[in-house]
Scaffold this active site. Structure first.
Site, PDB file in Angstrom:
ATOM      1  N   SER A 138       0.848  -1.188   0.000  1.00  0.00           N
ATOM      2  CA  SER A 138       0.000   0.000   0.000  1.00  0.00           C
ATOM      3  C   SER A 138       0.885   1.240   0.000  1.00  0.00           C
ATOM      4  CB  SER A 138      -0.898   0.016   1.244  1.00  0.00           C
ATOM      5  OG  SER A 138      -1.549   1.270   1.403  1.00  0.00           O
ATOM      6  N   TYR A 148      -0.784  -0.658  10.663  1.00  0.00           N
ATOM      7  CA  TYR A 148      -1.079  -1.089   9.293  1.00  0.00           C
ATOM      8  C   TYR A 148       0.008  -0.583   8.341  1.00  0.00           C
ATOM      9  CZ  TYR A 148      -3.595  -1.358   4.815  1.00  0.00           C
ATOM     10  OH  TYR A 148      -3.967  -1.622   3.523  1.00  0.00           O
TER      11      TYR A 148
END
Length: 254
Positions: A138, A148
């Site tokens: 990401s 994350y």
């Protein structure tokens, strides 16, 4: 016949990967938690493309689930030539406020599972002299604001290390760094607010993201950002001091 195994294949990017790979002539192994949803996707794929779609229900936050998928990757019969580590989710909580159960599950899905499955797949691929690992990371990997983001940064670093070790073997490793994508990732109560906080132009459709990722795999490219805008943003974020990207709020962007 080339076979691709995809995690998180019941929806979103994982389902799109399955469709594009099956359309291109690959048989697919679909991995996700829901047997019913996997069965539905498999029936649609087989009916539309004529390719075989095998389903493998597994919860990759558990050792049992990871072991089941690892065993399929190590099988000599119908060997897998492309592993797509795509499964993931966000919890939308600050570290100090989140439970250990949530943090452990997040770590297991984003770090433990890709590591375990790559470790299961790579030896056979190297022995056969061809294969590829595709890790879905990401643009959050360039940030320093959530666990994350830390996991996605690990995915990039792991992919780069793996690619270096695999050089000359016929096996490649690629990390794709999408930004905000129109999938069900942000449908949960914890992350639904993200849909309203970013303007429509910054959201990507799954089809071009997957197309770009698979093109990078075919080229043997190690890292790809499937959007010119996000590529520029990523280049800027790589040189910006991390203290400036450590947001006060915890939100997974995809």
């Amino acid at each position: 016949m080339a076979i691709a195994l995809l995690t998180g294949a019941s929806a979103g990017l994982g389902e799109e990967f399955a469709w594009q790979l099956a359309t291109a002539g690959h048989d697919v192994v679909l991995v996700a938690r829901s047997r019913d949803r996997l069965g539905e996707v498999a029936r649609l794929l087989e009916g539309a493309t004529g390719r075989h779609a095998e389903i493998l229900p597994a919860d990759l936050t558990t050792e049992k689930g990871r072991s089941a998928v690892a065993a399929r990757l190590q099988a000599d019969e119908r060997p897998v030539s492309l592993l797509v580590n795509n499964a993931g989710f966000g919890i939308g909580e600050r570290f100090a406020d989140s439970s250990w159960r949530h943090e452990k599950a997040l770590l297991d899905i984003h770090v433990t599972a890709p590591l375990r499955l790559a470790h299961a797949a790579v030896p056979g691929m190297v022995e056969r002299g061809h294969g590829a690992i595709l890790n879905v990371a990401s643009v959050a990997a360039h940030l320093g604001d959530t666990t994350y983001a830390a996991h996605k940064r690990w995915a990039v670093e792991f992919t780069q290390a793996l690619a270096g070790q695999l050089d000359g073997t016929g096996v490649t490793a690629t990390a794709v760094l999408p930004g905000l994508v129109r999938t069900r990732f942000h449908d949960s109560d914890a992350l639904s607010h993200v849909r309203h906080e970013f303007p429509d132009p910054v959201w990507l459709d799954p089809e071009p993201v997957v197309r770009s990722a698979l093109a990078a795999v075919r080229r043997g490219q190690t890292v790809v950002t499937p959007s010119p805008g996000y590529a520029v943003a990523g280049a800027v974020l790589r040189v910006v001091p991390k203290r400036l990207t450590r947001g006060r709020r915890s939100q997974q962007r995809g």
